[in-house]
Enzyme design. Structure first.
Site, mmCIF file in Angstrom:
data_model
loop_
_atom_site.group_PDB
_atom_site.id
_atom_site.type_symbol
_atom_site.label_atom_id
_atom_site.label_comp_id
_atom_site.label_asym_id
_atom_site.label_seq_id
_atom_site.Cartn_x
_atom_site.Cartn_y
_atom_site.Cartn_z
ATOM 1 N N GLU A 37 -39.450 -6.376 -21.857
ATOM 2 C CA GLU A 37 -39.773 -5.259 -22.428
ATOM 3 C C GLU A 37 -40.690 -5.456 -23.968
ATOM 4 O OE1 GLU A 37 -39.987 -2.021 -21.421
ATOM 5 O OE2 GLU A 37 -40.928 -1.897 -23.385
ATOM 6 N N PHE A 38 -41.625 -4.786 -24.047
ATOM 7 C CA PHE A 38 -42.271 -5.154 -25.501
ATOM 8 C C PHE A 38 -42.276 -4.090 -26.201
ATOM 9 C CE2 PHE A 38 -44.345 -7.669 -22.117
ATOM 10 C CZ PHE A 38 -43.987 -8.851 -22.873
ATOM 11 N N LYS B 299 -42.221 -13.402 -22.630
ATOM 12 C CA LYS B 299 -41.335 -12.583 -23.765
ATOM 13 C C LYS B 299 -40.819 -13.402 -25.074
ATOM 14 C CE LYS B 299 -39.171 -9.375 -25.812
ATOM 15 N NZ LYS B 299 -39.624 -8.199 -26.393
ATOM 16 N N ALA C 278 -46.684 -9.627 -46.113
ATOM 17 C CA ALA C 278 -45.628 -10.522 -47.035
ATOM 18 C C ALA C 278 -44.529 -9.663 -47.597
ATOM 19 C CB ALA C 278 -46.451 -11.133 -48.147
ATOM 20 N N GLY C 279 -43.152 -10.346 -47.614
ATOM 21 C CA GLY C 279 -42.039 -9.503 -48.145
ATOM 22 C C GLY C 279 -40.735 -10.588 -47.554
ATOM 23 N N GLY D 142 -36.306 -9.264 -39.244
ATOM 24 C CA GLY D 142 -34.858 -9.105 -39.021
ATOM 25 C C GLY D 142 -34.827 -8.604 -37.486
ATOM 26 N N CYS E 39 -34.089 -8.486 -32.477
ATOM 27 C CA CYS E 39 -35.157 -9.206 -31.414
ATOM 28 C C CYS E 39 -35.620 -10.725 -32.124
ATOM 29 C CB CYS E 39 -36.174 -8.545 -30.807
ATOM 30 S SG CYS E 39 -35.771 -7.273 -29.565
HETATM 31 N N1 NAD Z 1 -34.060 -3.511 -29.367
HETATM 32 C C1 NAD Z 1 -35.510 -3.986 -28.886
HETATM 33 O O1 NAD Z 1 -36.269 -3.512 -29.733
HETATM 34 C C2 NAD Z 1 -35.550 -4.796 -27.870
HETATM 35 C C3 NAD Z 1 -37.023 -4.692 -27.230
HETATM 36 C C4 NAD Z 1 -37.349 -5.513 -26.419
HETATM 37 C C5 NAD Z 1 -36.335 -6.256 -25.547
HETATM 38 N N2 NAD Z 1 -35.012 -6.267 -26.110
HETATM 39 C C6 NAD Z 1 -33.970 -6.866 -25.217
HETATM 40 O O2 NAD Z 1 -33.381 -6.090 -24.539
HETATM 41 C C7 NAD Z 1 -32.032 -6.397 -24.212
HETATM 42 C C8 NAD Z 1 -31.065 -5.239 -24.749
HETATM 43 O O3 NAD Z 1 -31.508 -5.084 -26.073
HETATM 44 P P1 NAD Z 1 -30.848 -3.616 -27.035
HETATM 45 O O4 NAD Z 1 -31.449 -3.776 -28.288
HETATM 46 O O5 NAD Z 1 -31.005 -2.412 -26.013
HETATM 47 O O6 NAD Z 1 -29.195 -4.084 -27.139
HETATM 48 P P2 NAD Z 1 -28.145 -3.015 -27.339
HETATM 49 O O7 NAD Z 1 -26.831 -3.924 -27.610
HETATM 50 O O8 NAD Z 1 -28.577 -1.706 -28.038
HETATM 51 O O9 NAD Z 1 -27.713 -2.428 -26.004
HETATM 52 C C9 NAD Z 1 -27.097 -3.325 -24.879
HETATM 53 C C10 NAD Z 1 -26.086 -2.203 -24.086
HETATM 54 O O10 NAD Z 1 -25.717 -3.030 -23.033
HETATM 55 C C11 NAD Z 1 -24.212 -2.760 -22.813
HETATM 56 N N3 NAD Z 1 -23.600 -3.567 -22.362
HETATM 57 C C12 NAD Z 1 -23.215 -4.954 -22.561
HETATM 58 N N4 NAD Z 1 -22.430 -5.631 -21.626
HETATM 59 C C13 NAD Z 1 -22.505 -4.705 -20.566
HETATM 60 C C14 NAD Z 1 -21.887 -4.877 -19.401
HETATM 61 N N5 NAD Z 1 -21.474 -6.051 -18.912
HETATM 62 N N6 NAD Z 1 -22.135 -4.077 -18.330
HETATM 63 C C15 NAD Z 1 -22.529 -2.840 -18.694
HETATM 64 N N7 NAD Z 1 -23.139 -2.545 -19.907
HETATM 65 C C16 NAD Z 1 -23.153 -3.672 -20.843
HETATM 66 C C17 NAD Z 1 -23.724 -2.364 -24.185
HETATM 67 O O11 NAD Z 1 -22.309 -1.843 -24.182
HETATM 68 C C18 NAD Z 1 -25.023 -1.833 -24.757
HETATM 69 O O12 NAD Z 1 -24.902 -0.378 -24.707
HETATM 70 C C19 NAD Z 1 -31.705 -7.722 -25.247
HETATM 71 O O13 NAD Z 1 -32.008 -8.658 -24.250
HETATM 72 C C20 NAD Z 1 -32.768 -7.413 -26.296
HETATM 73 O O14 NAD Z 1 -33.310 -8.815 -26.549
HETATM 74 C C21 NAD Z 1 -34.784 -5.505 -27.027
#
Ligand code: NAD
Length: 458
Positions: free
Chosen positions: A152-153, A223, A271-272, A276, A279
């Protein structure tokens, strides 16, 4: 198609809502039952533009469901999207325990063929482990599993728009069945045939969505390679800013001209304070560890991480120099989220800066348009103001730590008149140095000639 989404965080919730928006029947689940309870009672646990409307509408229509019964969701979906977190371990490796946990559960609970899709960001070769777990723990049920990677991007802040209008959709597959099912799932997005909630059904012209079909290993690598490259770009811009400071050039001018070259591109050159969020920092760490394990020297990326960490120290040092004595000074903070338009404070540079200054005895008064509530849980001992003006009142310095657009358009004369000392240290290069000097501010930012109303000390 019937789709189950496991993990209702940012990615799970946005993916689930958007997949329902384009016509699928979606059931979302999470092992945090309080999250599911909140969702079922109409409370959206994250701030993300457009998300609340989409979730509420589709939930009411019955096309988007939430359950804390994970086995129920697994049995309901023909395709299962794994969207659980993959946080960093102390070693920097991605913690894949939630992925394994979910794979085991799918294996033991599935009673019909399933397409298992990794949407979480995972290191290359995780797909192989997922397939193995499905085989090992699913033996005896005779269920057929297909595994795919679909990274996911989306960007927090524009996540719904990014999901529905992506530049590309990457499908990592090892068999035609998985590819066919995923194409079917994404066809409305590939054709851009859905009623868009972001543009009220009237989307502006956009380039066609590219579909990239690869192996699972390549998709997983795409990714990590993409996020790490973005991190490199930010750190590069920050080193250029340091050079500009030393050599009396202006980083805004330099990066603007660099960005006009289509081979470089203008984004992620600001710049800044550095990057954080949930990701980039963890994905960079995991990619470095992955390279180490594979015997590949990726010191290039280690340096980008090091440059990023140094930004915080450089900023705090700037505050120290400008204030002389930090202890007991009232410091206003504008912005706590890791970037604008989100309430996400995970690995936020702003939180790190506030923590360090509070430790040195600064009396912090902070404001963020969306992230204050989350920050309160992490930083209960600082003060929170109701708006930017209240933050500035009586402060001896005002720090801009998140690039919320509303900070740019504050009445800066009013702010100045309410401060004890008109000092602004801008960690996001949000304001114009010349204008701030004209208004009588002592103003510091990154990589731009300082135009201060008083003799600069930094
Ligand atoms: N946040 C972003 O912008 C983004 C963008 C692209 C990819 N990602 C990737 O997507 C993944 C999720 O990121 P996120 O930001 O949504 O994380 P998040 O922490 O917001 O959500 C993860 C969810 O998974 C649930 N969870 C954890 N273990 C579980 C289990 N065993 N069974 C059921 N539910 C469970 C948690 O309770 C939580 O609600 C990560 O690998 C992240 O790197 C995130």
């Amino acid at each position: 198609m019937k789709i189950a989404v496991i993990g209702c965080g940012y990615v799970g919730l946005v993916s689930g809502a958007c997949l329902a928006e384009i016509g699928h029947e979606v059931i979302c689940t999470d092992n945090d039952s309080s999250k599911i309870k909140a969702l079922n009672s109409g409370h959206i646990p994250i701030f993300e533009e457009n998300l609340e409307d989409v979730v509420k509408r589709l939930h009411a229509s019955g096309r988007l469901k939430f359950t804390s019964d994970i086995p129920e969701a697994i049995r309901a979906g023909d395709a299962i999207f794994i969207c659980v977190g993959t946080p960093p371990l102390d070693t920097g490796d991605a913690d894949l325990s939630a992925i394994e946990n979910v794979a085991r559960l799918i294996a033991s609970e599935a009673r019909s063929p399933k397409l298992v899709v990794e949407k979480s960001t995972v290191p290359v070769q995780t797909g192989k482990q997922v397939r193995r777990a499905l085989q090992v723990y699913g033996r005896g049920h005779g269920v057929q599993f297909h595994v795919a990677s679909n990274p996911e991007f989306l960007r927090e802040g524009t996540a719904v728009e990014d999901f529905l209008h992506p530049d590309r959709i990457v499908l990592g597959v090892e068999d035609q069945g998985a590819e066919r099912q995923l194409r079917e799932i994404y066809q409305p997005i590939l054709d851009q045939k859905f009623k868009c909630p972001v543009h009220a059904g009237k989307c502006p012209p956009m380039p066609p969505v590219k579909l990239v079909v690869t192996t699972i290993n390549s998709a997983e690598l795409i990714k990590h390679a993409s996020n790490s490259f973005l991190a490199l770009k930010i750190s590069y811009a920050n080193v250029i800013a340091d050079l500009c400071e030393r050599l009396s050039a202006n980083v805004d001018e330099v990066t603007a001209a660099m960005g006009m070259d289509p081979r470089i591109g203008s984004q992620f050159l600001r710049a800044g304070l550095g990057f954080g969020g949930f990701c980039l920092p963890k994905d960079v760490q995991a990619f470095i560890r992955l390279a180490e394990t594979a015997g590949v020297d990726f010191s290039l990326l280690k340096e980008a991480e090091f440059v990023n960490k140094r930004r915080i120290s450089a900023f705090v040092e700037r505050v120290r120099k400008a204030l002389w004595i930090v202890k007991d000074k009232q410091v206003g903070v504008l912005g706590l989220a890791f970037k604008a338009n989100t309430d996400d404070i995970r690995f936020s540079p702003a939180i790190e800066v506030v923590t360090r200054l509070a430790r040195e005895g600064a009396r912090i008064q902070a404001y963020d348009p969306q992230a204050a509530e989350r920050a309160q849980a992490l930083l209960p001992d600082i003060q929170y103001a109701k708006d930017a003006y209240a933050t500035a009142k009586g402060a001896e310095a005002l720090l801009i730590l998140t690039e919320w657009p509303e900070f740019r358009s504050l009445d800066w004369e009013k702010v100045r008149d309410s401060m004890l000392r008109p000092l602004v240290i801008d960690g996001r290069n949000l304001l114009n140095p010349g204008k701030m000097a004209e208004l009588g501010y002592e103003y510091y930012s990154f990589g731009r000639p300082e135009r201060s109303a008083v003799v600069p000390v930094v």
